[in-house]
Design a protein around this motif. Sequence first.
Motif, mmCIF file in Angstrom:
data_model
loop_
_atom_site.group_PDB
_atom_site.id
_atom_site.type_symbol
_atom_site.label_atom_id
_atom_site.label_comp_id
_atom_site.label_asym_id
_atom_site.label_seq_id
_atom_site.Cartn_x
_atom_site.Cartn_y
_atom_site.Cartn_z
ATOM 1 N N ILE A 1 -1.286 3.089 12.859
ATOM 2 C CA ILE A 1 -2.473 3.215 12.012
ATOM 3 C C ILE A 1 -2.782 4.686 11.794
ATOM 4 O O ILE A 1 -2.913 5.436 12.757
ATOM 5 C CB ILE A 1 -3.688 2.514 12.654
ATOM 6 C CG1 ILE A 1 -3.406 1.028 12.815
ATOM 7 C CG2 ILE A 1 -4.942 2.725 11.817
ATOM 8 C CD1 ILE A 1 -4.459 0.271 13.568
ATOM 9 N N GLY A 2 -2.864 5.078 10.535
ATOM 10 C CA GLY A 2 -3.226 6.454 10.208
ATOM 11 C C GLY A 2 -2.297 7.047 9.167
ATOM 12 O O GLY A 2 -1.602 6.335 8.446
ATOM 13 N N ALA A 3 -2.297 8.380 9.098
ATOM 14 C CA ALA A 3 -1.460 9.093 8.134
ATOM 15 C C ALA A 3 -0.104 9.410 8.748
ATOM 16 O O ALA A 3 -0.020 9.861 9.886
ATOM 17 C CB ALA A 3 -2.153 10.386 7.695
ATOM 18 N N TRP A 4 0.949 9.158 7.993
ATOM 19 C CA TRP A 4 2.321 9.469 8.401
ATOM 20 C C TRP A 4 2.884 10.459 7.410
ATOM 21 O O TRP A 4 2.737 10.272 6.204
ATOM 22 C CB TRP A 4 3.171 8.197 8.417
ATOM 23 C CG TRP A 4 2.983 7.404 9.658
ATOM 24 C CD1 TRP A 4 1.816 6.843 10.095
ATOM 25 C CD2 TRP A 4 3.958 7.100 10.643
ATOM 26 N NE1 TRP A 4 2.019 6.204 11.285
ATOM 27 C CE2 TRP A 4 3.320 6.352 11.650
ATOM 28 C CE3 TRP A 4 5.304 7.395 10.770
ATOM 29 C CZ2 TRP A 4 4.001 5.890 12.764
ATOM 30 C CZ3 TRP A 4 5.972 6.929 11.887
ATOM 31 C CH2 TRP A 4 5.322 6.189 12.868
ATOM 32 N N GLU A 5 3.527 11.496 7.908
ATOM 33 C CA GLU A 5 4.118 12.496 7.030
ATOM 34 C C GLU A 5 5.637 12.362 7.026
ATOM 35 O O GLU A 5 6.243 12.061 8.046
ATOM 36 C CB GLU A 5 3.722 13.902 7.469
ATOM 37 C CG GLU A 5 2.285 14.209 7.129
ATOM 38 C CD GLU A 5 1.966 15.683 7.167
ATOM 39 O OE1 GLU A 5 2.833 16.489 7.540
ATOM 40 O OE2 GLU A 5 0.817 16.010 6.820
ATOM 41 N N TYR A 6 6.203 12.597 5.864
ATOM 42 C CA TYR A 6 7.661 12.612 5.698
ATOM 43 C C TYR A 6 7.952 13.746 4.729
ATOM 44 O O TYR A 6 7.030 14.307 4.125
ATOM 45 C CB TYR A 6 8.164 11.250 5.205
ATOM 46 C CG TYR A 6 7.749 10.918 3.805
ATOM 47 C CD1 TYR A 6 8.643 11.042 2.746
ATOM 48 C CD2 TYR A 6 6.453 10.486 3.523
ATOM 49 C CE1 TYR A 6 8.257 10.758 1.456
ATOM 50 C CE2 TYR A 6 6.067 10.202 2.231
ATOM 51 C CZ TYR A 6 6.966 10.336 1.215
ATOM 52 O OH TYR A 6 6.591 10.050 -0.070
ATOM 53 N N PRO A 7 9.194 14.153 4.553
ATOM 54 C CA PRO A 7 9.486 15.317 3.708
ATOM 55 C C PRO A 7 8.935 15.225 2.277
ATOM 56 O O PRO A 7 8.631 16.235 1.671
ATOM 57 C CB PRO A 7 11.017 15.376 3.697
ATOM 58 C CG PRO A 7 11.409 14.773 4.995
ATOM 59 C CD PRO A 7 10.399 13.676 5.242
ATOM 60 N N GLY A 8 8.754 14.027 1.752
ATOM 61 C CA GLY A 8 8.264 13.871 0.382
ATOM 62 C C GLY A 8 6.762 13.742 0.252
ATOM 63 O O GLY A 8 6.242 13.634 -0.849
ATOM 64 N N ASP B 1 1.907 9.126 3.776
ATOM 65 C CA ASP B 1 1.564 7.720 3.572
ATOM 66 C C ASP B 1 0.381 7.372 4.453
ATOM 67 O O ASP B 1 0.204 7.969 5.519
ATOM 68 C CB ASP B 1 2.724 6.798 3.985
ATOM 69 C CG ASP B 1 3.971 6.971 3.139
ATOM 70 O OD1 ASP B 1 3.862 7.486 2.014
ATOM 71 O OD2 ASP B 1 5.045 6.590 3.620
ATOM 72 N N PHE B 2 -0.407 6.382 4.019
ATOM 73 C CA PHE B 2 -1.413 5.811 4.916
ATOM 74 C C PHE B 2 -0.903 4.456 5.339
ATOM 75 O O PHE B 2 -0.564 3.620 4.497
ATOM 76 C CB PHE B 2 -2.792 5.668 4.257
ATOM 77 C CG PHE B 2 -3.787 5.105 5.226
ATOM 78 C CD1 PHE B 2 -4.385 5.931 6.162
ATOM 79 C CD2 PHE B 2 -4.075 3.754 5.242
ATOM 80 C CE1 PHE B 2 -5.269 5.420 7.101
ATOM 81 C CE2 PHE B 2 -4.955 3.226 6.171
ATOM 82 C CZ PHE B 2 -5.553 4.062 7.105
ATOM 83 N N VAL B 3 -0.835 4.228 6.653
ATOM 84 C CA VAL B 3 -0.334 2.956 7.166
ATOM 85 C C VAL B 3 -1.361 2.319 8.097
ATOM 86 O O VAL B 3 -2.061 3.006 8.832
ATOM 87 C CB VAL B 3 1.020 3.113 7.902
ATOM 88 C CG1 VAL B 3 2.074 3.677 6.986
ATOM 89 C CG2 VAL B 3 0.886 3.983 9.125
#
Length: 116
Positions: free
Chosen positions: A64-71, A74-76
């Motif tokens: 639960i929360g914000a996930w960062e990836y190179p692009g 996301d909020f999951v």
Amino acid sequence: MARLTVDDDEVVVRLSGREKLLAHRRQVRVPLAQVRSASVEPDWWRVLRGEAHHGHWLPDRFCIGAWEYPGGRDFVAVHEHGPVVLVDLAPSAPFARLAVSDADAEAAVRAILRTL
């Protein structure tokens, strides 16, 4: 469990009390104009990309929360059981996509697609 709803001209992620604490937010609102697509993913773990940035997770249980990836980010709000509503958003949105475990994922997707 979180719910994904359409409220006037916005997609809203409504979090449970516990999820609000874990995600460090009360809800997420995104204008429908920024929605590019919506679908159901049957496997919750497939929606995760990158790593947790802000929020909480318990491996193999929930994220639960914000996930960062190179692009981007996301909020999951996903849990180990049940399908996930996956909403891809425009580059101008605060998140690249929303991923939410919803008890009635199919109905949530239909509600979003009806308004696009």
